[in-house]
Design a protein around this motif. Sequence first.
Motif, PDB file in Angstrom:
ATOM      1  N   GLY A 114      13.522 -51.697  18.794  1.00 36.15           N
ATOM      2  CA  GLY A 114      14.307 -52.712  19.485  1.00 36.15           C
ATOM      3  C   GLY A 114      13.520 -53.603  20.429  1.00 36.15           C
ATOM      4  N   GLU A 115      12.189 -53.503  20.399  1.00 34.40           N
ATOM      5  CA  GLU A 115      11.433 -54.248  21.402  1.00 34.40           C
ATOM      6  C   GLU A 115      11.444 -55.759  21.165  1.00 34.40           C
ATOM      7  OE1 GLU A 115       7.543 -52.705  22.226  1.00 34.40           O
ATOM      8  OE2 GLU A 115       7.361 -53.903  24.041  1.00 34.40           O
ATOM      9  N   LYS A 118      14.609 -56.782  22.525  1.00 38.89           N
ATOM     10  CA  LYS A 118      14.545 -56.700  23.986  1.00 38.89           C
ATOM     11  C   LYS A 118      13.887 -57.952  24.538  1.00 38.89           C
ATOM     12  CE  LYS A 118      11.523 -53.988  26.327  1.00 38.89           C
ATOM     13  NZ  LYS A 118      10.847 -52.693  26.417  1.00 38.89           N
ATOM     14  N   PHE A 121      16.066 -60.923  24.336  1.00 42.94           N
ATOM     15  CA  PHE A 121      17.033 -60.906  25.442  1.00 42.94           C
ATOM     16  C   PHE A 121      16.419 -61.424  26.718  1.00 42.94           C
ATOM     17  CE2 PHE A 121      19.456 -57.585  23.183  1.00 42.94           C
ATOM     18  CZ  PHE A 121      20.644 -58.256  23.178  1.00 42.94           C
ATOM     19  N   LEU A 122      15.242 -60.846  27.029  1.00 38.32           N
ATOM     20  CA  LEU A 122      14.600 -61.194  28.296  1.00 38.32           C
ATOM     21  C   LEU A 122      14.315 -62.677  28.358  1.00 38.32           C
ATOM     22  CD1 LEU A 122      12.131 -58.233  28.733  1.00 38.32           C
ATOM     23  CD2 LEU A 122      14.345 -58.580  29.812  1.00 38.32           C
TER      24      LEU A 122
ATOM     25  N   LYS B 564       7.623 -57.370  35.590  1.00 35.14           N
ATOM     26  CA  LYS B 564       8.677 -57.997  34.787  1.00 35.14           C
ATOM     27  C   LYS B 564       9.919 -57.113  34.788  1.00 35.14           C
ATOM     28  CE  LYS B 564       8.392 -61.238  31.201  1.00 35.14           C
ATOM     29  NZ  LYS B 564       8.125 -61.642  29.830  1.00 35.14           N
ATOM     30  N   LYS B 568      14.105 -57.140  36.929  1.00 41.34           N
ATOM     31  CA  LYS B 568      15.429 -57.022  36.305  1.00 41.34           C
ATOM     32  C   LYS B 568      16.275 -56.121  37.199  1.00 41.34           C
ATOM     33  CE  LYS B 568      14.247 -59.411  32.927  1.00 41.34           C
ATOM     34  NZ  LYS B 568      14.874 -60.699  32.809  1.00 41.34           N
ATOM     35  N   ASN B 613      15.985 -49.543  27.096  1.00 41.78           N
ATOM     36  CA  ASN B 613      16.384 -50.666  26.245  1.00 41.78           C
ATOM     37  C   ASN B 613      17.887 -50.899  26.312  1.00 41.78           C
ATOM     38  OD1 ASN B 613      13.831 -51.252  25.425  1.00 41.78           O
ATOM     39  ND2 ASN B 613      13.967 -50.069  23.531  1.00 41.78           N
ATOM     40  N   MET B 616      18.813 -52.634  29.464  1.00 39.60           N
ATOM     41  CA  MET B 616      18.467 -54.051  29.499  1.00 39.60           C
ATOM     42  C   MET B 616      19.471 -54.883  28.740  1.00 39.60           C
ATOM     43  SD  MET B 616      14.602 -54.780  29.547  1.00 39.60           S
ATOM     44  CE  MET B 616      13.523 -53.504  29.118  1.00 39.60           C
ATOM     45  N   ILE B 617      19.895 -54.328  27.615  1.00 36.43           N
ATOM     46  CA  ILE B 617      20.867 -55.070  26.818  1.00 36.43           C
ATOM     47  C   ILE B 617      22.195 -55.145  27.565  1.00 36.43           C
ATOM     48  CG2 ILE B 617      22.192 -54.967  24.686  1.00 36.43           C
ATOM     49  CD1 ILE B 617      19.464 -53.717  23.563  1.00 36.43           C
ATOM     50  N   VAL B 620      22.000 -57.986  30.056  1.00 36.78           N
ATOM     51  CA  VAL B 620      22.150 -59.317  29.481  1.00 36.78           C
ATOM     52  C   VAL B 620      23.607 -59.561  29.107  1.00 36.78           C
ATOM     53  CG1 VAL B 620      21.444 -60.820  27.599  1.00 36.78           C
ATOM     54  CG2 VAL B 620      19.800 -59.287  28.659  1.00 36.78           C
TER      55      VAL B 620
END
Lengths: 456, 629
Positions: A114-115, A118, A121-122, B564, B568, B613, B616-617, B620
Motif C-alpha cells: 500500500g505504499e 499511501k 494520499f500524502l 514527514k 501528520k 498505513n 494515514m488513510i 485523509v
Amino acid sequence: MNHNTTIAAISTAQASAGISVIRISGDDAITIADRVFQSKSGKTLSEMKGYTCALGQAHADHEPIDECIATVFRAPHSYTGEDVVELSCHGGVYLTAQVLRAVFDAGAQAAQAGEFTKRAFLNGKLDLVEAESVMDLISSRSKASARAALNVKEGALSRRINEIKNTLTDQAAHLNAWADYPEEDIPEIENSTLNDILSIAKINLEVILKEYDNGKVLKDGIDTVIAGKPNVGKSTLMNLLAGYDKSIVTSVAGTTRDIVEESVNLDNIILNLSDTAGIHHTQDEIESIGVDKAKNKVNSAALILCVFDSSKELDDEDRAIIRMVKDTNAIAIINKTDLPCQMDMAEINDAFEKIVNLSAKHGEGIRELIDAIKQVCEIGDVNAADALIYNERQRALVKQSINCITEAIEALNMGMTLDAVTVLIEEAIGSLCELTGERVSDEVIDRVFHHFCVGK
Amino acid sequence: MSTYFAGEYDVAVIGAGHAGIEAALAAARLGCRTAVFTINMDAVGNCPCNPSIGGTAKGHLVREIDALGGEMGRTADECTLQSRMLNRGKGPAVHSLRAQIDRRKYSAVMKHKLELQENLDLRQAEITDIAQDEKGSWLLTTRMLGVFQTKTVIIATGTYLGGRIYVGEVSYESGPDGTFPAAFLGESLRKLGVKTRRFKTGTPARVKRSSIDFSDLEVQKGDEPTVPFSYDTLTPPKNKVDCHVSWTNENTKKIILDNIQRSPLYGGKIEGVGPRYCPSLEDKIVRFADKKRHQLFIEPCGEDTEEMYLQGMSSSLPEEVQIAFYHTIPGLENAMIMRPAYAIEYDCIDPTDMLATLEFKNFPGLFGAGQFNGSSGYEEAAAQGFVAGVNAALKVQGKDPLILDRASSYIGTLIDDLVTKGANEPYRMMTSRSEYRLILRQDNADERLTPIGYELGLISEERYQRFLRKQELIKEEKKRVAKTVISPSPVLSEILVSRETSDVKTGIRLIELLKRPELNYEVLAPIDPDRPELDPAVFEQVEIAIKYEGYIKKQFAAVENMRKLENKLLPDDIDYRGITGLRLEAQEKLSAIRPLNIGQASRISGVSPADVNVLMIYLVKQKGRQNHE
C-alpha cells in the motif's frame, strides 16, 4: 527539501500475464530507472518529458534482461504525485522479478504494502471514495501479510536471520556499552575481530540470498531456452518434455517462427521452456525477427539446452551457436542418437561441461537430462517448500542489511571512528528486524544490560 | 484547621531540584509570575548522588539545555572541580563532557540565581494537597495551610514524593540526604485520578578523605585544557582536584554474598523498580557472578569538605555490612563512613499519561518533570524541567507549545521515549538511544537549538549574534578548504607517510586531505600557512562536517522521512476502536497513548507498519469529509 526514498514494486498481478509493470516512485525514480533501462533511441529517461515513453532494454551489470517500455511521469502528474517511471516488461514472472531486482540494486527500496497509495494520499492525489476502497484493500492485504510474516517468524528463515541478528546485536551492544560506559572496564573490540564478525554475518546473509535465488528458481521455474539450428529436433524435444504437441513439427527448416512458451515439471524442477526459431541466417523477414528474438532469449535465459543433430557433421551454424552460448548455463543435447553418429564429438566436449545423449523421437535420455540440469543449475536436493525467503521485499531487506554491513566494514577499514560503524551495524539490524516483523526498539540497549555489568 | 489564601501565580513549580530549577527559571524568564516550592530551603539544587554533571549522553543534554537558554551548563561551569571530555577517540557522536562539581557551591549558586530572578518567588513549603477549582485553576495547599491559586502546576518532586529509605533491615519515610519526604501530595494526586507507581534508586557512602590511603591508587586527572558546558562561558574552568580509581575483590564479594539476605531488595522488602544501569554493588555481584572485581571511583564532593563519594558502590545492605565490605577495598581499609549508602523508593507516574509537552493528557495545566516522570539523573531532570517550564508558560500565554522531535536533540529523544514507550525502570539517557546520533552531537548543540532558544526569548541578543558569527565563520572556512589546493611537497609527503596514508603526486584540495580519517587540522598545519586564526570550535565543526559527510547526509535523509510522518497530526478525538483495519492490539495501544502524530504512532510497540498505513488513510478520509461538509 523533502527528500523521499524511492520505492519500487511489481504493480501488476504476479501471474504469468503478457505484460507486467514495475512501478518506481520517488525523487530518484528517473535516475534509478536510467541505471537499469537503455532506450533504443539512446535518449535517457532524464531527458524525457512527462507522459512519454521509450522502447528499450532493461539490463543488470551491462547484461540485457528483458525488452521493455519505460513510461515517464513527472511530479506531480503521476499516480503518487512524485516522479514515477513504469517499466512494462514482456518476459514472464521470472524476468520481471530480475528487472525489479536490478531496480533495487540501482538504489530503490522495496515498496511496502500500500505504499504507492499511501504516497498518493500524502500528496493529495486520491479523493474520499478512492481512499475508502483502498483502505479496505490494504486492511485485507495487511491481514495477508501478517499471516505471511507469521510464517516467516516461525520458520527456518526466522531462525537463521535471528542468529545473524543476534551476532550483530551482540556487537552493537558491546560497542554501545563501550561508548556509553567509558569508565567501566569494558574491553575494547579489536578492529580485526569486528571485521571478521561482520564479514561472517555478511557471508551468511549472502548465502541466504543465494538460496533465495535457488528457491525462486524452484518455485517459479528455470527460464530455459531450447537452442539449435533448424531441424535438429528442438521442437521434438520440447514436445517430449511437455508431453504433447505444442509446436508445429515439420521437416521444413524454419517452421517454428516464434517463441513458444511452456512450463513443464520434471521431477519437481520447473522449466519455463522457450522453443526458438532455429538460429540461422535467413532472408525471410518474418523469420529473421524470430531469429533475433531467439538470440535475445539465449542471452537472458537461466538455462540453455543446445540441441545438435549427431547424424550430421557440425557446420558453421552449429559453431555460431556454440560461440553464442559460451559462458552461459548451457547443456549440449546430442539428438538423434538412434541414427548413426556423423558428428565430431571432440568439438562438443571442448565447448560444453555437460553433454546428454538423447533420442527425442524415442524418449531416451530424459533421466540423464534431469540430472544434468540439477548439476548445472546447482539445485541439489533442495525442495521447493524449503525456499527460505519468499518475496522480493524480503530479498531487498536482506540486501539492504548486507549493504549496511559492507559500509560498516569499509568504514572500519578506512579507519573511521566506531560511532559511525555502530550506527551502520544498527541499521543492518533494523533491516533484519523489519524482515522478521519485529521492531528494532530497545533490543540493543537491553542487550547492553544483559551482557555488561555497567552503571555507577 | 482553616486555610488562608496565600497568593496567585501563572506557574507553580513543586520541587526545586534540577527539574524544578529549570522549569521555574524558564517560566519566569518568559514573563510568567512563577513560584517554586521547596520542602527545605537548604536543599535547592541539591546533588544527593554523584558530585558531577554530565557524562555520556548526559553531557549532550547539558549542552542542549544551555543552547536553548537553560541554566545547568553555566552553573556547572562555575562550580567545576575537574573536567573531562569522555570518549575522545571513539568518534564525535559519543564525545561527552563530564565535570566533577562542588555540590554545596552548585546548590548555593542555583539558589541565588532563583532568588535574583525577576518574576520568581522561591518559597519553603511542603505542598500537601492539589485540587482544581470549577474554573480550571489549580489550588495548592501548603503544610502551613496557605492556599495558592495558579494557572499551571509543574510537579518536580524527585525522590521526595512518598520517599522511603532502606538500609538493610532499617527503613523509614524520608526524602534524600536526610530531608523530610513529601508525605501527603502523593495521596492527593491519586485522589485526583493520577496513577502512581514506585521506583527506587540508591547512592553509595561518603567517606572521610583523611581516612583513605591514596598511595597505591590510580590517579585520574582532568583534561588540559578543559572545555566548558556553556556557550556563555568564555573562560574554560580550571581543574582543581584529582579523582582516584580502586577495585573490589573476592573478599568484598564474599561479604556481600554472605549477607545478601539482609538486603531489602533481595529480602523482598522493596517493591519499587530499580534501574539496570545504576545497580547497587550487590546487584552487580549477583547478576555478574563470574566477574572477579568491580571498579570504583573516589571523587571529592567539594573544595571545602572532606566528604568523598564512592562512585560505583551504591548499596542498601545494613550499615555494619557496608563498613565491612568497604574496608576490603584497597585504599579504603580504614575508611571512615560519614554518610552510609542507602536505597530510596518513591512515587512516580507512568509518562505515557503525558503529552510531549510534559502536560498530563487528562489534567490540562498539570505538568511533570524529572524523576516524577520516571526518569533518573540530574541532567534528564533538568532537560524535562526546561521543556515543562517553557510549555507551562506558553500555555498561560496562549501560544503554541514547544515540542522537540527526536531528530532535533537528545532532549526530544528523551521525552519522546518517555511519553511514547513509557519507562519500566528509571530512564537514563544513553547515546545508543538516539538513532540520529551522528548529527545530534554535543559539539553542535548550538547549531541545532540556539535559534529555537532565541525565538523563545531565552537567548540574549548578544549571544545570538555571537552564534550567528560562528556559523558564518564555519561557512567561510568550509569554502576555503574546498578551494585551497595544496601542491605536492616533501613536507606534505612526510605528513602523509607518517600518518600512514597514501602520498600524493599532484596538487590536492585541502578538503580531500581533511576527509581522510588519518589526517586532521592539527597535523596539516605546516602545509596550510594561510589558515585564518579561528576558534577551535569552528575548525572542529568544519572537520566533522567533511569527515562524516556521507554518514551525516544519510542521517539527514532519514530525518526528512521521519519528519514527514511527524507532520501528520492525529486529532485528539480519534476513536481508534472504530477504525476498521487496525489490529486489536494497535487499537488498544493507540487508545491508551493517543499519539500526537503518525510518526509517534509508528514508534509505539504493538503498532505495525500496516496499522500506520491504515491510520494515514483514515486521516485523509477525515480531511476529505471535512472538506465536503
